[in-house]
Design a protein around this motif. Structure first.
Motif, PDB file in Angstrom:
ATOM      1  N   THR A 184      -0.939  13.007 -12.563  1.00 39.36           N
ATOM      2  CA  THR A 184      -0.204  14.267 -12.601  1.00 39.36           C
ATOM      3  C   THR A 184      -1.123  15.381 -12.129  1.00 39.36           C
ATOM      4  OG1 THR A 184       1.035  13.472 -14.506  1.00 39.36           O
ATOM      5  CG2 THR A 184       1.116  15.816 -14.081  1.00 39.36           C
ATOM      6  N   THR A 185      -0.602  16.261 -11.273  1.00 37.33           N
ATOM      7  CA  THR A 185      -1.405  17.363 -10.757  1.00 37.33           C
ATOM      8  C   THR A 185      -0.503  18.546 -10.430  1.00 37.33           C
ATOM      9  OG1 THR A 185      -3.136  17.946  -9.173  1.00 37.33           O
ATOM     10  CG2 THR A 185      -1.315  16.623  -8.331  1.00 37.33           C
ATOM     11  N   ALA A 186      -1.120  19.682 -10.209  1.00 41.15           N
ATOM     12  CA  ALA A 186      -0.393  20.871  -9.770  1.00 41.15           C
ATOM     13  C   ALA A 186      -0.250  20.815  -8.248  1.00 41.15           C
ATOM     14  CB  ALA A 186      -1.156  22.126 -10.174  1.00 41.15           C
ATOM     15  N   PRO A 187       0.833  21.356  -7.711  1.00 46.36           N
ATOM     16  CA  PRO A 187       1.007  21.354  -6.255  1.00 46.36           C
ATOM     17  C   PRO A 187      -0.167  21.979  -5.507  1.00 46.36           C
ATOM     18  CG  PRO A 187       3.068  21.953  -7.314  1.00 46.36           C
ATOM     19  CD  PRO A 187       2.012  21.907  -8.394  1.00 46.36           C
ATOM     20  N   GLN A 204       0.843  -1.191   0.000  1.00 46.55           N
ATOM     21  CA  GLN A 204       0.000   0.000   0.000  1.00 46.55           C
ATOM     22  C   GLN A 204       0.881   1.244   0.000  1.00 46.55           C
ATOM     23  OE1 GLN A 204      -2.001  -0.811   3.613  1.00 46.55           O
ATOM     24  NE2 GLN A 204      -3.419  -2.252   2.708  1.00 46.55           N
ATOM     25  N   CYS A 205       1.772   1.334  -0.971  1.00 41.64           N
ATOM     26  CA  CYS A 205       2.768   2.385  -0.977  1.00 41.64           C
ATOM     27  C   CYS A 205       2.434   3.456  -1.998  1.00 41.64           C
ATOM     28  CB  CYS A 205       4.136   1.799  -1.294  1.00 41.64           C
ATOM     29  SG  CYS A 205       4.575   0.435  -0.218  1.00 41.64           S
ATOM     30  N   VAL A 206       2.356   4.687  -1.543  1.00 45.87           N
ATOM     31  CA  VAL A 206       2.128   5.825  -2.418  1.00 45.87           C
ATOM     32  C   VAL A 206       3.456   6.543  -2.572  1.00 45.87           C
ATOM     33  CG1 VAL A 206       0.929   8.029  -2.682  1.00 45.87           C
ATOM     34  CG2 VAL A 206      -0.270   6.062  -1.701  1.00 45.87           C
ATOM     35  N   GLU A 207       3.797   6.881  -3.825  1.00 49.20           N
ATOM     36  CA  GLU A 207       5.039   7.587  -4.110  1.00 49.20           C
ATOM     37  C   GLU A 207       4.716   8.882  -4.840  1.00 49.20           C
ATOM     38  OE1 GLU A 207       8.098   3.887  -4.674  1.00 49.20           O
ATOM     39  OE2 GLU A 207       6.926   4.494  -6.417  1.00 49.20           O
ATOM     40  N   ILE A 208       5.553   9.893  -4.646  1.00 50.22           N
ATOM     41  CA  ILE A 208       5.352  11.190  -5.287  1.00 50.22           C
ATOM     42  C   ILE A 208       6.688  11.694  -5.799  1.00 50.22           C
ATOM     43  CG2 ILE A 208       5.609  12.522  -3.161  1.00 50.22           C
ATOM     44  CD1 ILE A 208       3.225  14.248  -4.234  1.00 50.22           C
ATOM     45  N   ALA A 209       6.658  12.400  -6.919  1.00 53.31           N
ATOM     46  CA  ALA A 209       7.856  12.999  -7.493  1.00 53.31           C
ATOM     47  C   ALA A 209       7.464  14.334  -8.114  1.00 53.31           C
ATOM     48  CB  ALA A 209       8.467  12.082  -8.554  1.00 53.31           C
ATOM     49  N   ALA A 210       8.428  15.234  -8.243  1.00 54.68           N
ATOM     50  CA  ALA A 210       8.209  16.516  -8.906  1.00 54.68           C
ATOM     51  C   ALA A 210       8.873  16.473 -10.269  1.00 54.68           C
ATOM     52  CB  ALA A 210       8.803  17.646  -8.070  1.00 54.68           C
ATOM     53  N   SER A 211       8.193  17.063 -11.253  1.00 57.74           N
ATOM     54  CA  SER A 211       8.744  17.105 -12.608  1.00 57.74           C
ATOM     55  C   SER A 211       8.132  18.276 -13.363  1.00 57.74           C
ATOM     56  CB  SER A 211       8.457  15.791 -13.342  1.00 57.74           C
ATOM     57  OG  SER A 211       8.954  15.845 -14.658  1.00 57.74           O
ATOM     58  N   GLY A 212       8.952  19.225 -13.741  1.00 53.33           N
ATOM     59  CA  GLY A 212       8.483  20.354 -14.540  1.00 53.33           C
ATOM     60  C   GLY A 212       7.394  21.180 -13.882  1.00 53.33           C
ATOM     61  N   GLY A 213       7.456  21.378 -12.578  1.00 50.34           N
ATOM     62  CA  GLY A 213       6.456  22.160 -11.870  1.00 50.34           C
ATOM     63  C   GLY A 213       5.170  21.415 -11.566  1.00 50.34           C
ATOM     64  N   LEU A 268       3.335  17.617 -10.019  1.00 46.78           N
ATOM     65  CA  LEU A 268       3.568  16.504  -9.117  1.00 46.78           C
ATOM     66  C   LEU A 268       3.089  15.224  -9.777  1.00 46.78           C
ATOM     67  CD1 LEU A 268       2.396  18.035  -5.732  1.00 46.78           C
ATOM     68  CD2 LEU A 268       4.733  17.755  -6.569  1.00 46.78           C
ATOM     69  N   LEU A 269       3.876  14.180  -9.644  1.00 43.21           N
ATOM     70  CA  LEU A 269       3.532  12.857 -10.168  1.00 43.21           C
ATOM     71  C   LEU A 269       3.230  11.971  -8.972  1.00 43.21           C
ATOM     72  CD1 LEU A 269       6.543  12.529 -12.639  1.00 43.21           C
ATOM     73  CD2 LEU A 269       4.295  13.496 -13.104  1.00 43.21           C
ATOM     74  N   ILE A 270       2.154  11.212  -9.035  1.00 47.40           N
ATOM     75  CA  ILE A 270       1.746  10.346  -7.929  1.00 47.40           C
ATOM     76  C   ILE A 270       1.480   8.958  -8.488  1.00 47.40           C
ATOM     77  CG2 ILE A 270       0.055   9.993  -6.076  1.00 47.40           C
ATOM     78  CD1 ILE A 270      -0.639  13.032  -6.460  1.00 47.40           C
ATOM     79  N   ARG A 271       1.951   7.935  -7.791  1.00 50.49           N
ATOM     80  CA  ARG A 271       1.734   6.553  -8.237  1.00 50.49           C
ATOM     81  C   ARG A 271       1.726   5.602  -7.048  1.00 50.49           C
ATOM     82  NH1 ARG A 271       7.614   4.838 -10.780  1.00 50.49           N
ATOM     83  NH2 ARG A 271       8.670   4.641  -8.783  1.00 50.49           N
TER      84      ARG A 271
END
Length: 74
Positions: free
Chosen positions: A54-57, A30-39, A41-44
């Motif tokens: 993909t979403t805005a902060p 049950q692991c959620v990961e987040i990364a920033a890319s080009g302004g 946020l990526l969530i998976r």
């Protein structure tokens, strides 16, 4: 079912964002990961790294405020 939490680079991004795992992940798949890319946020989920939201902060911050306030509770 994969029950371990691992990180892998997002295959669709040449820059390989640095994924960070939630501190609440306890190794039970049950692991959620987040990364920033080009302004953005990526969530998976770590057990299905090919599906990335993909979403805005600011949008994620508003969602989290609503979740904490119980806005989405049934």
């Amino acid at each position: 079912m994969n029950t371990s939490c691992t990180s892998a680079p997002f295959a669709g991004n040449q820059h390989h964002p640095r994924w960070r795992k939630s501190s609440y992940s306890v190794g039970e798949g049950q692991c959620v990961e987040i990364a920033a890319s080009g302004g953005r946020l990526l969530i998976r989920e770590s057990d299905d790294p090919g599906v990335v939201l993909t979403t805005a902060p600011a949008t994620l911050a508003a969602f989290l405020r609503g979740a904490k306030a119980g806005t989405f509770d049934a």
